[in-house]
Design a protein around this motif. Sequence first.
Motif, PDB file in Angstrom:
ATOM      1  N   GLU A  20     -34.620   8.421 -15.325  1.00 19.71           N
ATOM      2  CA  GLU A  20     -34.704   9.820 -14.902  1.00 19.71           C
ATOM      3  C   GLU A  20     -33.741  10.005 -13.734  1.00 19.71           C
ATOM      4  OE1 GLU A  20     -37.017  12.488 -15.544  1.00 19.71           O
ATOM      5  OE2 GLU A  20     -37.759  11.440 -17.299  1.00 19.71           O
ATOM      6  N   SER A  28     -38.919   9.205   0.597  1.00 15.27           N
ATOM      7  CA  SER A  28     -39.398   9.137  -0.790  1.00 15.27           C
ATOM      8  C   SER A  28     -40.411   8.008  -0.934  1.00 15.27           C
ATOM      9  CB  SER A  28     -38.243   8.890  -1.757  1.00 15.27           C
ATOM     10  OG  SER A  28     -37.318   9.942  -1.731  1.00 15.27           O
ATOM     11  N   ALA A  30     -43.984   6.598  -3.723  1.00 18.69           N
ATOM     12  CA  ALA A  30     -44.638   6.739  -5.023  1.00 18.69           C
ATOM     13  C   ALA A  30     -45.396   8.063  -5.114  1.00 18.69           C
ATOM     14  CB  ALA A  30     -45.571   5.562  -5.273  1.00 18.69           C
ATOM     15  N   SER A  31     -45.847   8.577  -3.996  1.00 20.16           N
ATOM     16  CA  SER A  31     -46.589   9.846  -4.024  1.00 20.16           C
ATOM     17  C   SER A  31     -45.676  11.058  -4.197  1.00 20.16           C
ATOM     18  CB  SER A  31     -47.435  10.004  -2.765  1.00 20.16           C
ATOM     19  OG  SER A  31     -46.612  10.075  -1.624  1.00 20.16           O
ATOM     20  N   THR A  32     -44.374  10.883  -3.973  1.00 17.54           N
ATOM     21  CA  THR A  32     -43.447  12.014  -4.119  1.00 17.54           C
ATOM     22  C   THR A  32     -42.616  11.957  -5.400  1.00 17.54           C
ATOM     23  OG1 THR A  32     -41.677  10.920  -2.848  1.00 17.54           O
ATOM     24  CG2 THR A  32     -43.250  12.295  -1.617  1.00 17.54           C
ATOM     25  N   ILE A  33     -42.719  10.835  -6.139  1.00 20.93           N
ATOM     26  CA  ILE A  33     -41.958  10.676  -7.384  1.00 20.93           C
ATOM     27  C   ILE A  33     -42.956  10.388  -8.506  1.00 20.93           C
ATOM     28  CG2 ILE A  33     -40.198   9.336  -8.587  1.00 20.93           C
ATOM     29  CD1 ILE A  33     -38.947   8.783  -5.829  1.00 20.93           C
ATOM     30  N   ASP A  34     -43.118  11.348  -9.400  1.00 18.80           N
ATOM     31  CA  ASP A  34     -44.136  11.256 -10.450  1.00 18.80           C
ATOM     32  C   ASP A  34     -44.010  10.006 -11.309  1.00 18.80           C
ATOM     33  OD1 ASP A  34     -45.262  13.657  -9.641  1.00 18.80           O
ATOM     34  OD2 ASP A  34     -44.099  14.840 -11.085  1.00 18.80           O
ATOM     35  N   GLU A  35     -42.797   9.587 -11.619  1.00 18.54           N
ATOM     36  CA  GLU A  35     -42.573   8.459 -12.525  1.00 18.54           C
ATOM     37  C   GLU A  35     -42.831   7.105 -11.872  1.00 18.54           C
ATOM     38  OE1 GLU A  35     -40.280  10.808 -11.816  1.00 18.54           O
ATOM     39  OE2 GLU A  35     -40.287  12.013 -13.625  1.00 18.54           O
ATOM     40  N   TRP A  36     -43.039   7.075 -10.568  1.00 20.88           N
ATOM     41  CA  TRP A  36     -43.183   5.833  -9.822  1.00 20.88           C
ATOM     42  C   TRP A  36     -44.664   5.457  -9.739  1.00 20.88           C
ATOM     43  CZ3 TRP A  36     -40.779   5.223  -4.260  1.00 20.88           C
ATOM     44  CH2 TRP A  36     -40.922   3.906  -3.821  1.00 20.88           C
ATOM     45  N   ASP A  37     -45.095   4.620 -10.691  1.00 22.02           N
ATOM     46  CA  ASP A  37     -46.479   4.143 -10.705  1.00 22.02           C
ATOM     47  C   ASP A  37     -46.489   2.647 -10.379  1.00 22.02           C
ATOM     48  OD1 ASP A  37     -45.663   2.850 -13.054  1.00 22.02           O
ATOM     49  OD2 ASP A  37     -46.664   4.293 -14.368  1.00 22.02           O
ATOM     50  N   THR A  40     -44.176   0.527 -12.636  1.00 21.69           N
ATOM     51  CA  THR A  40     -42.794   0.834 -12.311  1.00 21.69           C
ATOM     52  C   THR A  40     -42.411   0.229 -10.969  1.00 21.69           C
ATOM     53  OG1 THR A  40     -43.010   2.900 -13.533  1.00 21.69           O
ATOM     54  CG2 THR A  40     -41.112   2.698 -12.094  1.00 21.69           C
TER      55      THR A  40
END
Length: 79
Positions: A20, A28, A30-37, A40
């Motif tokens: 993406e 930045s 994980a709480s500000t980037i949806d794809e970052w779990d 990931t």
Amino acid sequence: MTKEEVLAQVNNIFNDVLDEPVVLNYDSSASTIDEWDSLTHIQLVVAIEKHFKQKFTSAEIQSWKNVGEMCDSLVKKVA
């Protein structure tokens, strides 16, 4: 290597791993980037370690609150 140079390279790694377009800044996380779990996160750390040819301890990884802190760790390691 400066923190800005590290951030640019880390941003490219995030784009590759997340598949993406993401624009990172030092805040930045994980709480500000949806794809970052959690899965990931592991993939990102492995990709960053390979790219920079560095290893992080579990304590280092767990201490990072955001991308800026990750970049700080990298700058110290590659200096």
